[in-house]
Write a protein that holds these residues in place. Structure first.
Motif, PDB file in Angstrom:
ATOM      1  N   THR A 125       0.841  -1.191   0.000  1.00 50.58           N
ATOM      2  CA  THR A 125       0.000   0.000   0.000  1.00 50.58           C
ATOM      3  C   THR A 125       0.875   1.240   0.000  1.00 50.58           C
ATOM      4  N   SER A 126       0.558   2.176  -0.885  1.00 55.87           N
ATOM      5  CA  SER A 126       1.289   3.441  -0.990  1.00 55.87           C
ATOM      6  C   SER A 126       0.292   4.584  -1.052  1.00 55.87           C
ATOM      7  N   THR A 127       0.713   5.741  -0.580  1.00 60.39           N
ATOM      8  CA  THR A 127      -0.102   6.942  -0.696  1.00 60.39           C
ATOM      9  C   THR A 127       0.266   7.625  -2.005  1.00 60.39           C
ATOM     10  N   GLU A 148      -4.851   9.198  -2.177  1.00 59.77           N
ATOM     11  CA  GLU A 148      -5.514   7.983  -1.713  1.00 59.77           C
ATOM     12  C   GLU A 148      -4.506   6.867  -1.487  1.00 59.77           C
ATOM     13  N   GLU A 149      -4.930   5.888  -0.731  1.00 56.88           N
ATOM     14  CA  GLU A 149      -4.130   4.700  -0.496  1.00 56.88           C
ATOM     15  C   GLU A 149      -4.350   3.753  -1.673  1.00 56.88           C
ATOM     16  N   LYS A 169      -3.070   0.097  -3.600  1.00 59.59           N
ATOM     17  CA  LYS A 169      -2.320  -1.148  -3.535  1.00 59.59           C
ATOM     18  C   LYS A 169      -1.527  -1.272  -4.834  1.00 59.59           C
TER      19      LYS A 169
END
Length: 93
Positions: A16-18, A26-27, A29
């Motif tokens: 998960t990355s911002t 948003e977050e 995947k």
């Protein structure tokens, strides 16, 4: 080994990355890998992402680019295209 895209999404471990997606933070995947693509006769960075808008697969010829940058640049293209369309209409071209 041949996998369908659906199977490829289901078999990988996503991180998960911002990310800024179409102007919103948003977050997301993400999973990325470098694969040799016969068509290009070169290694290509493949970025798989699950955003709030759905799943997407992006390809980048610069294998040193971060997956987050690849996704953010792709999402920025919409704003660039809209700007070009407005300028074109404004100038009557």
């Amino acid at each position: 080994m041949n996998l369908s895209l659906k199977e490829f999404f289901e078999t990988k471990t996503f991180k998960t990355s911002t990310v800024k997606v179409y102007g919103n933070i948003e977050e997301v995947k993400m999973y990325s890998t470098v694969l040799f693509w016969k068509v290009a006769k070169a290694e290509i960075l493949f970025v798989l992402a699950e955003t709030s808008r759905g799943k997407i697969i992006l390809m980048c010829s610069d294998i040193n680019t971060s997956p987050v940058d690849v996704l953010e640049l792709y999402c920025s293209r919409v704003f660039i295209e809209v700007m070009f369309e407005r300028v074109k209409n404004l100038l009557g071209i």
